[in-house]
Write an enzyme that holds these catalytic residues in place. Structure first.
Site, mmCIF file in Angstrom:
data_model
loop_
_atom_site.group_PDB
_atom_site.id
_atom_site.type_symbol
_atom_site.label_atom_id
_atom_site.label_comp_id
_atom_site.label_asym_id
_atom_site.label_seq_id
_atom_site.Cartn_x
_atom_site.Cartn_y
_atom_site.Cartn_z
ATOM 1 N N LYS A 75 0.430 -10.361 6.689
ATOM 2 C CA LYS A 75 0.492 -8.987 7.163
ATOM 3 C C LYS A 75 -0.946 -8.559 7.388
ATOM 4 O O LYS A 75 -1.781 -8.638 6.479
ATOM 5 C CB LYS A 75 1.146 -8.040 6.166
ATOM 6 N N THR A 97 0.819 -1.205 0.000
ATOM 7 C CA THR A 97 0.000 0.000 0.000
ATOM 8 C C THR A 97 0.856 1.258 0.000
ATOM 9 O O THR A 97 0.665 2.166 -0.812
ATOM 10 C CB THR A 97 -0.934 -0.008 1.221
ATOM 11 N N TYR A 149 -1.901 -10.830 2.581
ATOM 12 C CA TYR A 149 -1.954 -9.434 3.011
ATOM 13 C C TYR A 149 -3.414 -9.103 3.295
ATOM 14 O O TYR A 149 -4.206 -8.905 2.372
ATOM 15 C CB TYR A 149 -1.372 -8.556 1.906
#
Length: 217
Positions: free
Chosen positions: A161, A45, A132
């Site tokens: 994550k 991101t 993620y």
């Protein structure tokens, strides 16, 4: 296996963001390495990977991997075909791991999401594969039962994550046997107390020493 403090690295750009600033990668990565970090998540991101072309992502991954820190390359894309291609390329270039967010815009059902993640994990194998989880960006959360099935289908599935907030949204993903990196800096200590593997921090992309100290102390 990677653990500790990782930077969710920015991607150096020039020409008003229309081209990679290739000369900036090496000094930037040296800066991160010299200040106590354990690794890098590239093209996530903070690194705006989803906004780059496939060719730009491959080249940026190559430049990140050439640096002094182990690199997990985020390879999430809108389609399974592009995700698989990016994951395979990252593995071939020497990444330390591959991460994939759920495809945004069109929410996949559990069966389709499992197939998507498993295909990406197998393309990157035997590299460690990380899911993620970031509901605010993908638009939907990865169900925990999908992760349990992914462990059966993809032995290289290593961890996640998790950038969700508040901590109650992170807790379901603290699964025994999986390395979980917390994304929200204000939740890192809570995660470490519950056995997380560390942090993947956007703040660490500019303030690596502070995040390294938070995680290591």
């Amino acid at each position: 296996m990677l653990r500790g403090a990782l930077a969710a690295a920015v991607t150096p750009l020039r020409e008003d963001g229309t081209a990679l600033d290739e000369e900036a990668f090496a000094p930037y990565l040296d800066f991160l390495a010299a200040r106590g970090l354990d690794g890098v998540l590239a093209l996530g991101t903070t690194g705006e990977g989803i906004l780059l072309s496939a060719d730009e992502r491959r080249r940026a991954a190559e430049l990140f991997i050439a640096g002094p820190l182990p690199v997990i390359v985020h390879c999430g894309a809108q389609t399974t075909a592009e995700t698989v291609t990016l994951a395979r390329d990252a593995a071939e270039r020497g990444a330390a791991g591959v991460a994939v967010i759920s495809p945004p815009y069109y929410a996949l059902d559990d069966e389709a999401l499992l197939a998507h993640l498993a295909a990406a994990a197998k393309a990157a194998a035997p590299l460690p594969f990380y899911v993620y989880e970031f509901k605010a960006r993908s638009g939907y959360a990865v169900p925990v039962p999908v992760l349990e099935l992914l462990r059966e289908e993809a032995p290289s599935f290593t961890g996640l994550k998790v950038s969700d907030k508040p901590f109650e949204a992170v807790e379901p993903y603290l699964i025994d046997g999986l390395d979980v990196f917390v994304g929200a800096e204000e939740l890192v200590l809570d995660g470490l107390e519950r056995g997380s593997a560390g942090a993947v921090s956007g703040l660490a992309s500019a303030f690596p020493e502070e995040v390294a100290a938070l995680v290591h102390n």
